[in-house]
Structures are given as C-alpha cells and as structure tokens.
Design an enzyme around this catalytic site. Structure first.
Site, PDB file in Angstrom:
ATOM      1  CB  SER A   1      -0.846  -0.020   1.274  1.00  0.00           C
ATOM      2  OG  SER A   1      -1.420   1.248   1.536  1.00  0.00           O
TER       3      SER A   1
ATOM      4  CE1 TYR B   1      -3.971  -1.739   5.445  1.00  0.00           C
ATOM      5  CE2 TYR B   1      -3.092   0.405   4.807  1.00  0.00           C
ATOM      6  CZ  TYR B   1      -3.597  -0.841   4.457  1.00  0.00           C
ATOM      7  OH  TYR B   1      -3.733  -1.166   3.121  1.00  0.00           O
TER       8      TYR B   1
HETATM    9  P1  NAD Z   1     -11.349  -6.446   0.203  1.00  0.00           P
HETATM   10  O1  NAD Z   1     -11.837  -6.618   1.591  1.00  0.00           O
HETATM   11  O2  NAD Z   1     -12.354  -6.108  -0.856  1.00  0.00           O
HETATM   12  O3  NAD Z   1     -10.556  -7.739  -0.250  1.00  0.00           O
HETATM   13  C1  NAD Z   1      -9.852  -8.542   0.690  1.00  0.00           C
HETATM   14  C2  NAD Z   1     -10.386  -9.964   0.649  1.00  0.00           C
HETATM   15  O4  NAD Z   1      -9.659 -10.710   1.619  1.00  0.00           O
HETATM   16  C3  NAD Z   1     -11.864 -10.072   1.019  1.00  0.00           C
HETATM   17  O5  NAD Z   1     -12.518 -10.851   0.044  1.00  0.00           O
HETATM   18  C4  NAD Z   1     -11.849 -10.754   2.387  1.00  0.00           C
HETATM   19  O6  NAD Z   1     -12.974 -11.597   2.588  1.00  0.00           O
HETATM   20  C5  NAD Z   1     -10.561 -11.529   2.343  1.00  0.00           C
HETATM   21  N1  NAD Z   1      -9.998 -11.770   3.667  1.00  0.00           N
HETATM   22  C6  NAD Z   1      -9.864 -10.870   4.683  1.00  0.00           C
HETATM   23  N2  NAD Z   1      -9.323 -11.453   5.749  1.00  0.00           N
HETATM   24  C7  NAD Z   1      -9.093 -12.742   5.416  1.00  0.00           C
HETATM   25  C8  NAD Z   1      -8.555 -13.861   6.109  1.00  0.00           C
HETATM   26  N3  NAD Z   1      -8.143 -13.754   7.390  1.00  0.00           N
HETATM   27  N4  NAD Z   1      -8.456 -15.036   5.450  1.00  0.00           N
HETATM   28  C9  NAD Z   1      -8.894 -15.148   4.169  1.00  0.00           C
HETATM   29  N5  NAD Z   1      -9.421 -14.138   3.470  1.00  0.00           N
HETATM   30  C10 NAD Z   1      -9.525 -12.949   4.087  1.00  0.00           C
HETATM   31  O7  NAD Z   1     -10.225  -5.301   0.285  1.00  0.00           O
HETATM   32  P2  NAD Z   1      -9.102  -4.798  -0.766  1.00  0.00           P
HETATM   33  O8  NAD Z   1      -9.070  -3.330  -0.619  1.00  0.00           O
HETATM   34  O9  NAD Z   1      -9.279  -5.408  -2.089  1.00  0.00           O
HETATM   35  O10 NAD Z   1      -7.792  -5.376  -0.063  1.00  0.00           O
HETATM   36  C11 NAD Z   1      -6.813  -6.132  -0.728  1.00  0.00           C
HETATM   37  C12 NAD Z   1      -5.423  -5.649  -0.346  1.00  0.00           C
HETATM   38  O11 NAD Z   1      -5.257  -4.314  -0.864  1.00  0.00           O
HETATM   39  C13 NAD Z   1      -5.138  -5.551   1.153  1.00  0.00           C
HETATM   40  O12 NAD Z   1      -3.861  -6.076   1.420  1.00  0.00           O
HETATM   41  C14 NAD Z   1      -5.181  -4.055   1.422  1.00  0.00           C
HETATM   42  O13 NAD Z   1      -4.392  -3.699   2.533  1.00  0.00           O
HETATM   43  C15 NAD Z   1      -4.625  -3.525   0.117  1.00  0.00           C
HETATM   44  N6  NAD Z   1      -4.890  -2.098  -0.147  1.00  0.00           N
HETATM   45  C16 NAD Z   1      -6.170  -1.629  -0.206  1.00  0.00           C
HETATM   46  C17 NAD Z   1      -6.398  -0.266  -0.437  1.00  0.00           C
HETATM   47  C18 NAD Z   1      -7.793   0.323  -0.484  1.00  0.00           C
HETATM   48  O14 NAD Z   1      -7.941   1.554  -0.447  1.00  0.00           O
HETATM   49  N7  NAD Z   1      -8.833  -0.472  -0.600  1.00  0.00           N
HETATM   50  C19 NAD Z   1      -5.294   0.591  -0.621  1.00  0.00           C
HETATM   51  C20 NAD Z   1      -4.001   0.077  -0.577  1.00  0.00           C
HETATM   52  C21 NAD Z   1      -3.819  -1.284  -0.340  1.00  0.00           C
END
Ligand code: NAD
Length: 277
Positions: free
Chosen positions: A142, A155
């Site tokens: 991130s 985070y």
């Molecule tokens: P999201 O919640 O839509 O996707 C994450 C998925 O992981 C979900 O489907 C959830 O059910 C699953 N999950 C969560 N905990 C779990 C566990 N313990 N075991 C198995 N599955 C699990 O969110 P996202 O934004 O797509 O996140 C994906 C990655 O992107 C993360 O690492 C997040 O930190 C990173 N990220 C997100 C953003 C943002 O603004 N959304 C920005 C930078 C980085």
C-alpha cells in the site's frame, strides 16, 4: 494471453483488488486457486469462472489453510507459478489518541495476524512449489508501506513490515523464486477492519467519500478502481516480462508526489496559458 498455462494462487481473491487480479489473470490465460474466508464471495467466483478457478475456503492467518490452498493448486493444476499474498485488513486510519489500550492490543493482534503473519505463512506454504517452477511471489502492500496518512499506526506499521517480508524473502529465496510487492493507493473495495476494534462489519466504501478523497490524494488527479492496479501483477507474474526483478516494491499509488491542484503551470493546465504581448 500473457499468463497462458500458469498456475496461480491469490489470497483474498473474493473481492476488491484480489478479485480484479483473479479476473485479469484468467483473462490472460492463467488458472487461479483462491484462498478466501468468505463462502459467498467464493461462490460468485465459481459462478463467473467455472473450472478456471479453484476455491479454497480458509483463513490466511492459518498455516494449515495456506498449505491446503497450495496443495489444492498442485492437485488441480499440477504446480504453482505465482503466489499472490493479498488478503488484508485496514484500521480505518484511527488516530493513536483515539484508540483505547484494548483497541491497540487486540486490534494489533488481529490486523498484524492477517497483514503480516498471513503473508509469511503463505510464503512458507508456497515457496517450495514455486522454486520447482522458477516462480514468484507478489504481495499487496500500500502507499501506507512507504508513507504516512494511508491508515492509522497499526495499518501503516503492518504495511511497512511487508517491505521487510519482501526484502528478506527476495534474499533468501533467490535465485529460484523472485519476491516483489505492488503498493496501490486507495480504491473503493470491501476492505474491512479488525473485529476487536468494532470494525469487522465496516467497509472502506461505507465511510469515505471515496471518489473525492482518492482524487485529492492522487498526484495524477484520478480516482482509481481496483482494475486500474492489476497491470503490475500481470507484469510480475508473466514468465518473461520481469526476469530481472526481485526485492522490489512497485509503488503505483501516485501519492508520494503530493498533488498541487493550485499549481499554475502550462503542463498542469494546457491551453490556459496567458499571452502577454
Ligand atoms: P477487500 O476486503 O475487498 O478484499 C480482501 C479480501 O480478503 C476479502 O474478500 C476478504 O474476505 C478476504 N480476507 C480478509 N481477511 C481474510 C482472512 N483472514 N483469510 C482469508 N481471506 C480474508 O479489500 P481490498 O481493498 O481489495 O484489499 C486487498 C489488499 O489491498 C489488502 O492487502 C489491502 O491492505 C490492500 N490495499 C487496499 C487499499 C484500499 O484503499 N482499498 C489501498 C491500498 C492497499
């Protein structure tokens, strides 16, 4: 496709960025095993992709569940070329002084278990299979892996820890396995928080005026969607597109250069140049 015949494993592939990576990998010819905790999201994946996707319900914080996912990939698709560690939790940017000691102690455990331990045990489960194929690992970090303001201290510290995971494992697993990360900026997804902090049912999309906020953060004046971040995941997984790349955090967040909407330059505002004759 650029990923024809590759066997890949994506954690948290049920929604958001992980889902966008799964969709794109399949479009590029890969087959994908998905380790995901939500049975509903796994059902949706299978409905969309049929045999190209192999769903494994489980928790990334469990070493056994990661091993089961790797075994499923080996059984279904004969090997493993790419491991994408992606499932994560967010702390909703909660400031230190607004967190109770309980938030900190319990929230820390839950968030670090997913964002850091999940990546490390996933790497352990996948490393030997990847080595056999000369494959690679890709972790989702991130802007918070590199800069403040992308979350709260839990985070931000967890994503900074991810840089250490990449650096150390790139060193240890060379030359057979390349290890890199992609650091996206904000996007509207179903990103949740720790249950222990009362954030288990909150989604980032519920609380932010995401479009506006994202646009303000981006030096490029765009509000990216998850699909906009997937190209580096293809580059890093493709057999011959990143042969020399390991130990790298690919910052695609566009937040390191702060946006200056007030800047008066010909480049920022083409066509508005004032002629003084
Ligand atoms: P999201 O919640 O839509 O996707 C994450 C998925 O992981 C979900 O489907 C959830 O059910 C699953 N999950 C969560 N905990 C779990 C566990 N313990 N075991 C198995 N599955 C699990 O969110 P996202 O934004 O797509 O996140 C994906 C990655 O992107 C993360 O690492 C997040 O930190 C990173 N990220 C997100 C953003 C943002 O603004 N959304 C920005 C930078 C980085």
């Amino acid at each position: 496709g650029r990923l024809s015949g590759l066997s890949t494993l994506v954690t948290g592939g049920g929604s958001g960025l992980g889902r966008a990576v799964v969709d794109r990998y399949i479009a590029e010819g890969a087959v994908v095993t998905v380790l995901e905790r939500s049975p509903d999201k796994l059902r949706d994946l299978v409905a969309s992709h049929g045999d190209s996707v192999h769903p494994v319900q489980g928790d990334v914080t469990s070493g056994d569940d990661n091993v089961a996912a790797v075994d499923a990939a080996l059984k279904a698709f004969g090997g493993l070329d790419t491991f994408v560690g992606n499932a994560g939790l967010w702390d909703f940017g909660k400031p230190l002084l607004r967190m109770t000691m309980n938030d900190l102690e319990q929230g820390y455990r839950e968030l670090f278990d997913v964002n850091v331990k999940g990546y490390i045990v996933g790497a352990r489960a996948a490393a030997e299979a990847l080595a056999e194929r000369g494959g690679s690992m890709i972790f989702t970090l991130s802007n918070a892996a590199l800069f403040p303001r992308g979350g709260g201290v839990l985070y931000t510290a967890s994503k900074h820890a991810g840089v250490g995971v990449v650096s150390q494992l790139a060193y240890e697993l060379a030359p057979r396995v390349r290890v890199n990360a992609v650091a996206p900026g904000g996007m509207a997804t179903d990103l949740r928080g720790p249950r222990a902090m009362g954030l288990g049912e909150q989604s980032i999309t519920d609380i932010l005026p995401v479009e506006d906020q994202l646009r303000q953060f981006s030096a490029l004046d765009i509000a990216p969607r998850a699909e906009d971040y997937v190209d580096p995941y293809v580059l890093l997984a493709a057999r011959n597109e990143s042969r020399t790349v390991t130990g790298v955090v690919f910052d695609v967040s566009a937040v390191g250069t702060p946006r200056r909407p007030d800047v008066d330059s010909d480049v920022a505002n083409p066509g508005t140049r004032k002629h003084t004759t």
